[in-house]
Design a protein around this motif. Structure first.
Motif, PDB file in Angstrom:
ATOM      1  N   SER A 134       0.802  -1.218  -0.105  1.00 49.64           N
ATOM      2  CA  SER A 134       0.159   0.105  -0.036  1.00 49.64           C
ATOM      3  C   SER A 134       0.914   1.323  -0.012  1.00 49.64           C
ATOM      4  O   SER A 134       1.994   1.251   0.575  1.00 49.64           O
ATOM      5  CB  SER A 134      -0.782  -0.064   1.291  1.00 49.64           C
ATOM      6  N   HIS A 135       0.405   2.182  -0.597  1.00 49.70           N
ATOM      7  CA  HIS A 135       1.113   3.503  -0.663  1.00 49.70           C
ATOM      8  C   HIS A 135       0.148   4.575  -0.753  1.00 49.70           C
ATOM      9  O   HIS A 135      -0.818   4.615  -1.275  1.00 49.70           O
ATOM     10  CB  HIS A 135       1.744   3.695  -1.850  1.00 49.70           C
ATOM     11  N   ARG A 136       0.399   5.884   0.040  1.00 49.72           N
ATOM     12  CA  ARG A 136      -0.199   6.771   0.029  1.00 49.72           C
ATOM     13  C   ARG A 136      -0.020   7.988  -1.176  1.00 49.72           C
ATOM     14  O   ARG A 136       1.070   7.675  -1.782  1.00 49.72           O
ATOM     15  CB  ARG A 136      -0.191   7.660   1.296  1.00 49.72           C
ATOM     16  N   PHE A 137      -1.075   8.391  -1.487  1.00 50.33           N
ATOM     17  CA  PHE A 137      -1.019   9.357  -2.828  1.00 50.33           C
ATOM     18  C   PHE A 137      -0.214  10.521  -2.498  1.00 50.33           C
ATOM     19  O   PHE A 137      -0.041  11.077  -1.093  1.00 50.33           O
ATOM     20  CB  PHE A 137      -2.331  10.109  -3.101  1.00 50.33           C
ATOM     21  N   GLU A 138       0.504  11.221  -3.360  1.00 49.58           N
ATOM     22  CA  GLU A 138       1.248  12.141  -3.026  1.00 49.58           C
ATOM     23  C   GLU A 138       1.145  13.119  -4.379  1.00 49.58           C
ATOM     24  O   GLU A 138       1.435  12.634  -5.405  1.00 49.58           O
ATOM     25  CB  GLU A 138       2.966  11.796  -2.757  1.00 49.58           C
ATOM     26  N   ALA A 191       6.956   3.472  -6.672  1.00 50.07           N
ATOM     27  CA  ALA A 191       5.847   3.217  -5.663  1.00 50.07           C
ATOM     28  C   ALA A 191       4.688   2.523  -6.392  1.00 50.07           C
ATOM     29  O   ALA A 191       3.455   2.626  -6.018  1.00 50.07           O
ATOM     30  CB  ALA A 191       5.287   4.528  -5.036  1.00 50.07           C
ATOM     31  N   ASP A 192       5.111   1.673  -7.251  1.00 44.58           N
ATOM     32  CA  ASP A 192       4.077   0.979  -7.986  1.00 44.58           C
ATOM     33  C   ASP A 192       3.512  -0.133  -7.205  1.00 44.58           C
ATOM     34  O   ASP A 192       4.056  -1.249  -7.040  1.00 44.58           O
ATOM     35  CB  ASP A 192       4.648   0.370  -9.340  1.00 44.58           C
ATOM     36  N   VAL A 193       2.485   0.072  -6.620  1.00 49.47           N
ATOM     37  CA  VAL A 193       1.809  -0.518  -5.502  1.00 49.47           C
ATOM     38  C   VAL A 193       1.641  -2.187  -5.954  1.00 49.47           C
ATOM     39  O   VAL A 193       1.747  -3.146  -5.439  1.00 49.47           O
ATOM     40  CB  VAL A 193       0.698  -0.150  -4.934  1.00 49.47           C
ATOM     41  N   GLY A 227      -5.077   6.759  -0.642  1.00 49.29           N
ATOM     42  CA  GLY A 227      -4.017   5.836  -1.408  1.00 49.29           C
ATOM     43  C   GLY A 227      -4.633   4.676  -2.159  1.00 49.29           C
ATOM     44  O   GLY A 227      -5.854   4.481  -2.279  1.00 49.29           O
ATOM     45  N   ILE A 228      -3.530   3.783  -2.359  1.00 45.73           N
ATOM     46  CA  ILE A 228      -3.838   2.444  -3.065  1.00 45.73           C
ATOM     47  C   ILE A 228      -3.383   1.418  -2.278  1.00 45.73           C
ATOM     48  O   ILE A 228      -2.149   1.398  -1.914  1.00 45.73           O
ATOM     49  CB  ILE A 228      -3.819   2.738  -4.425  1.00 45.73           C
ATOM     50  N   ALA A 229      -3.994   0.335  -2.382  1.00 44.24           N
ATOM     51  CA  ALA A 229      -3.366  -1.104  -1.900  1.00 44.24           C
ATOM     52  C   ALA A 229      -3.606  -2.185  -3.000  1.00 44.24           C
ATOM     53  O   ALA A 229      -4.734  -1.814  -3.812  1.00 44.24           O
ATOM     54  CB  ALA A 229      -4.266  -1.385  -0.784  1.00 44.24           C
TER      55      ALA A 229
END
Length: 151
Positions: free
Chosen positions: A9-13, A37-39, A139-141
Motif C-alpha cells: 500500500s502507498h499513500r497518494f502524493e 511506488a508501483d503498489v 492511497g491505493i493497496a
C-alpha cells in the motif's frame, strides 16, 4: 507448486506520476515511495518471492539504498524473477482504490506484467466502498497471489 501472497500500500502524493503494473495511469496524484511506488508490481514481487521462499521485496531491494531511489518497479520485478528457481505459473492481483478507474488500463497492465514474468497474469480492481483510508481516497493497496513451479 508453491503459492505466495503479496500485499502493498502507498499513500497518494502530488507531483508524481501514478504507475500501476508498469503503466502510467492518468490521475492528478501519484503514489509516495522510494522507488516509483508501483503498489501493484510491489505486491506481485512479494507474492513471487513468497512462493519461492525467497523473503520479501524489502530484503531484495532495501528502501534505504540510494540505488533503488525512483527505480522502475517492472525492472525490479524482472530482477526478482531472475532469482527464482522455478517457473512462474500464474499471478492474480486485486488493486483496491476509489479512484482512478483501472478498466481502461487493465489489458495493458496485464500485458506488461505477463511479459516481465513470462506467465499468465490477471489484474482486477475494486473499491473499498468509501471505508477507511482507501475509501477516503488517501492511497491505493494491492494484494497479489502467485504460483511457482517447485524445483
Amino acid at each position: 507448486m508453491s503459492v505466495g501472497i503479496g500485499y502493498d500500500s502507498h499513500r497518494f502524493e502530488g507531483g508524481r506520476p501514478l504507475i500501476l503494473g508498469g503503466v502510467e495511469i492518468e490521475h492528478e496524484r501519484g503514489l509516495a515511495g522510494h522507488s516509483d511506488a508501483d503498489v501493484l508490481t510491489h505486491a506481485v514481487i512479494d507474492a513471487l518471492l513468497g512462493a519461492a521462499g525467497e523473503g520479501d521485496i524489502g530484503t531484495l531491494f532495501p528502501d534505504d539504498e540510494e540505488r533503488w531511489r525512483d527505480a522502475d518497479s517492472v525492472d525490479l520485478l524482472r530482477t526478482a524473477v531472475g532469482t527464482l528457481s522455478g517457473r512462474i505459473l500464474n499471478v492474480d492481483a486485486t488493486v483496491v482504490c476509489e479512484q482512478p478507474r483501472l478498466g481502461p488500463y487493465r489489458a495493458q497492465i496485464e500485458h506488461v506484467l505477463a511479459e516481465a514474468t513470462s506467465a499468465r497474469v490477471r489484474v482486477k480492481a475494486t473499491t473499498n466502498e468509501g471505508m477507511g483510508w482507501i475509501g477516503r481516497g488517501e492511497g491505493i493497496a494491492c494484494i497479489a497471489v502467485a504460483s511457482v513451479e517447485s524445483q
